[in-house]
Design a protein around this motif. Structure first.
Motif, PDB file in Angstrom:
ATOM      1  N   TRP A  30      54.715  80.752 102.968  1.00  0.00           N
ATOM      2  CA  TRP A  30      54.183  81.326 101.727  1.00  0.00           C
ATOM      3  C   TRP A  30      55.308  81.614 100.743  1.00  0.00           C
ATOM      4  O   TRP A  30      55.160  81.386  99.532  1.00  0.00           O
ATOM      5  CB  TRP A  30      53.384  82.604 102.000  1.00  0.00           C
ATOM      6  CG  TRP A  30      51.971  82.355 102.413  1.00  0.00           C
ATOM      7  CD1 TRP A  30      51.363  82.786 103.546  1.00  0.00           C
ATOM      8  CD2 TRP A  30      50.973  81.612 101.697  1.00  0.00           C
ATOM      9  NE1 TRP A  30      50.059  82.344 103.589  1.00  0.00           N
ATOM     10  CE2 TRP A  30      49.787  81.634 102.458  1.00  0.00           C
ATOM     11  CE3 TRP A  30      50.964  80.926 100.490  1.00  0.00           C
ATOM     12  CZ2 TRP A  30      48.616  81.001 102.052  1.00  0.00           C
ATOM     13  CZ3 TRP A  30      49.800  80.285 100.082  1.00  0.00           C
ATOM     14  CH2 TRP A  30      48.639  80.331 100.855  1.00  0.00           C
ATOM     15  N   ALA A  31      56.425  82.114 101.242  1.00  0.00           N
ATOM     16  CA  ALA A  31      57.562  82.387 100.357  1.00  0.00           C
ATOM     17  C   ALA A  31      58.033  81.094  99.685  1.00  0.00           C
ATOM     18  O   ALA A  31      58.340  81.079  98.485  1.00  0.00           O
ATOM     19  CB  ALA A  31      58.706  83.040 101.135  1.00  0.00           C
ATOM     20  N   ALA A  50      56.051  77.070  93.392  1.00  0.00           N
ATOM     21  CA  ALA A  50      55.058  77.184  92.327  1.00  0.00           C
ATOM     22  C   ALA A  50      55.673  77.833  91.085  1.00  0.00           C
ATOM     23  O   ALA A  50      55.480  77.344  89.965  1.00  0.00           O
ATOM     24  CB  ALA A  50      53.858  77.994  92.817  1.00  0.00           C
ATOM     25  N   GLU A  51      56.424  78.900  91.299  1.00  0.00           N
ATOM     26  CA  GLU A  51      57.068  79.583  90.168  1.00  0.00           C
ATOM     27  C   GLU A  51      58.033  78.653  89.448  1.00  0.00           C
ATOM     28  O   GLU A  51      58.062  78.608  88.215  1.00  0.00           O
ATOM     29  CB  GLU A  51      57.810  80.821  90.669  1.00  0.00           C
ATOM     30  CG  GLU A  51      58.452  81.618  89.550  1.00  0.00           C
ATOM     31  CD  GLU A  51      59.166  82.856  90.065  1.00  0.00           C
ATOM     32  OE1 GLU A  51      60.304  83.095  89.617  1.00  0.00           O
ATOM     33  OE2 GLU A  51      58.589  83.560  90.913  1.00  0.00           O
ATOM     34  N   GLY A  68      56.256  76.417  87.200  1.00  0.00           N
ATOM     35  CA  GLY A  68      55.444  77.071  86.173  1.00  0.00           C
ATOM     36  C   GLY A  68      53.970  77.150  86.526  1.00  0.00           C
ATOM     37  O   GLY A  68      53.129  77.167  85.627  1.00  0.00           O
ATOM     38  N   GLN A  69      53.668  77.197  87.811  1.00  0.00           N
ATOM     39  CA  GLN A  69      52.276  77.231  88.263  1.00  0.00           C
ATOM     40  C   GLN A  69      52.019  78.480  89.098  1.00  0.00           C
ATOM     41  O   GLN A  69      52.942  79.091  89.632  1.00  0.00           O
ATOM     42  CB  GLN A  69      51.958  76.011  89.137  1.00  0.00           C
ATOM     43  CG  GLN A  69      52.164  74.688  88.462  1.00  0.00           C
ATOM     44  CD  GLN A  69      51.999  73.532  89.445  1.00  0.00           C
ATOM     45  OE1 GLN A  69      52.335  73.638  90.615  1.00  0.00           O
ATOM     46  NE2 GLN A  69      51.476  72.429  88.951  1.00  0.00           N
ATOM     47  N   LYS A  70      50.756  78.817  89.241  1.00  0.00           N
ATOM     48  CA  LYS A  70      50.336  79.831  90.203  1.00  0.00           C
ATOM     49  C   LYS A  70      50.315  79.157  91.573  1.00  0.00           C
ATOM     50  O   LYS A  70      50.157  77.931  91.671  1.00  0.00           O
ATOM     51  CB  LYS A  70      48.929  80.357  89.878  1.00  0.00           C
ATOM     52  CG  LYS A  70      48.814  80.981  88.515  1.00  0.00           C
ATOM     53  CD  LYS A  70      49.402  82.352  88.517  1.00  0.00           C
ATOM     54  CE  LYS A  70      49.113  83.050  87.199  1.00  0.00           C
ATOM     55  NZ  LYS A  70      49.882  84.229  87.024  1.00  0.00           N
ATOM     56  N   ASP A  84      57.664  65.636  90.322  1.00  0.00           N
ATOM     57  CA  ASP A  84      57.052  66.508  91.320  1.00  0.00           C
ATOM     58  C   ASP A  84      57.946  66.551  92.554  1.00  0.00           C
ATOM     59  O   ASP A  84      57.992  65.587  93.298  1.00  0.00           O
ATOM     60  CB  ASP A  84      55.664  65.979  91.680  1.00  0.00           C
ATOM     61  CG  ASP A  84      54.987  66.815  92.738  1.00  0.00           C
ATOM     62  OD1 ASP A  84      53.914  66.395  93.196  1.00  0.00           O
ATOM     63  OD2 ASP A  84      55.510  67.880  93.110  1.00  0.00           O
ATOM     64  N   PRO A  85      58.666  67.663  92.794  1.00  0.00           N
ATOM     65  CA  PRO A  85      59.579  67.717  93.938  1.00  0.00           C
ATOM     66  C   PRO A  85      58.892  67.450  95.270  1.00  0.00           C
ATOM     67  O   PRO A  85      59.504  66.924  96.186  1.00  0.00           O
ATOM     68  CB  PRO A  85      60.126  69.151  93.898  1.00  0.00           C
ATOM     69  CG  PRO A  85      59.913  69.614  92.524  1.00  0.00           C
ATOM     70  CD  PRO A  85      58.700  68.892  92.018  1.00  0.00           C
ATOM     71  N   SER A  86      57.604  67.780  95.394  1.00  0.00           N
ATOM     72  CA  SER A  86      56.938  67.542  96.671  1.00  0.00           C
ATOM     73  C   SER A  86      56.658  66.062  96.906  1.00  0.00           C
ATOM     74  O   SER A  86      56.297  65.661  98.001  1.00  0.00           O
ATOM     75  CB  SER A  86      55.635  68.339  96.756  1.00  0.00           C
ATOM     76  OG  SER A  86      54.712  67.872  95.790  1.00  0.00           O
ATOM     77  N   SER A  87      56.846  65.219  95.888  1.00  0.00           N
ATOM     78  CA  SER A  87      56.600  63.785  96.063  1.00  0.00           C
ATOM     79  C   SER A  87      57.869  63.020  96.452  1.00  0.00           C
ATOM     80  O   SER A  87      57.838  61.813  96.585  1.00  0.00           O
ATOM     81  CB  SER A  87      56.021  63.183  94.780  1.00  0.00           C
ATOM     82  OG  SER A  87      57.013  63.149  93.773  1.00  0.00           O
ATOM     83  N   VAL A  88      58.980  63.738  96.617  1.00  0.00           N
ATOM     84  CA  VAL A  88      60.234  63.068  96.978  1.00  0.00           C
ATOM     85  C   VAL A  88      60.064  62.389  98.330  1.00  0.00           C
ATOM     86  O   VAL A  88      59.587  62.987  99.280  1.00  0.00           O
ATOM     87  CB  VAL A  88      61.401  64.069  97.028  1.00  0.00           C
ATOM     88  CG1 VAL A  88      62.659  63.415  97.571  1.00  0.00           C
ATOM     89  CG2 VAL A  88      61.652  64.639  95.643  1.00  0.00           C
ATOM     90  N   THR A  89      60.410  61.129  98.402  1.00  0.00           N
ATOM     91  CA  THR A  89      60.364  60.422  99.681  1.00  0.00           C
ATOM     92  C   THR A  89      61.786  60.061 100.062  1.00  0.00           C
ATOM     93  O   THR A  89      62.634  59.818  99.218  1.00  0.00           O
ATOM     94  CB  THR A  89      59.506  59.147  99.591  1.00  0.00           C
ATOM     95  OG1 THR A  89      60.036  58.315  98.578  1.00  0.00           O
ATOM     96  CG2 THR A  89      58.051  59.483  99.282  1.00  0.00           C
TER      97      THR A  89
END
Length: 169
Positions: free
Chosen positions: A25-26, A32-33, A36-38, A83-88
């Motif tokens: 969660w952290a 997210a912060e 710039g998202q919730k 999108d950092p989560s899309s880094v492969t």
């Protein structure tokens, strides 16, 4: 390990809840912060990519780990992607406990493990591969979680030079 459950409205409009460990969660809150998202929007962006039958909670854990790695260990790679989560990772290996333990044991036997850090939900071991590239072994400390081995394209000297530049700049 403490678990936290949060209510969420899913992309399909249904109400549900997500139960994750506090370090995950952290990581989600931080990512997210930074974007710039919730946290709920960040989670829904990940959940929307989950295929039918895939575990959304596992996908959130993986996206959080990918995002943290992209933002902290490999920030120059993260800058190449919106999108950092899309880094492969070209040299990324996902493996179960037995294969991971074997790879880590071999690396330790060869003397290529430089150190490790316990990050709550996962432990990161750092070292150098048999080819001289900086390598990270990431053990998922959660039950039935996948472990990851990242063999970076950087040789130790290159990594040290770019690390020094990042620290000075």
């Amino acid at each position: 390990m403490e678990m936290e459950q949060r209510p969420i409205t899913l992309p399909n409009g249904k109400r549900s809840s997500i139960r994750l460990d506090e370090p995950t969660w952290a990581a989600i809150d931080w990512l997210a912060e930074r974007s710039g998202q919730k946290w709920a929007v960040w989670c829904n962006n990940v959940i929307e990519t989950v295929t039918e039958g895939e575990n959304a909670t596992a996908a959130l854990r993986a996206a959080a780990m990918d995002g943290i790695l992209a933002e902290t260990l490999f920030p120059e790679r993260a800058a190449q992607h919106a999108d950092p989560s899309s880094v492969t990772w070209k040299n990324l290996a996902e493996c179960g406990d037995r294969d991971f333990d074997y790879a880590l044991e071999q690396a330790a036997k060869d003397g290529t493990i430089e150190g490790h850090a316990d990050c709550g939900g996962f432990t990161v071991y750092s070292g150098v591969s048999e080819h001289g590239n900086v390598t990270y072994y990431i053990r998922n400390n959660l039950k039935d979680g996948s472990n990851v081995i990242i063999n970076t394209p950087y040789r130790l000297e290159e990594w040290a030079a770019t690390w020094s530049e990042r620290m000075e700049g």
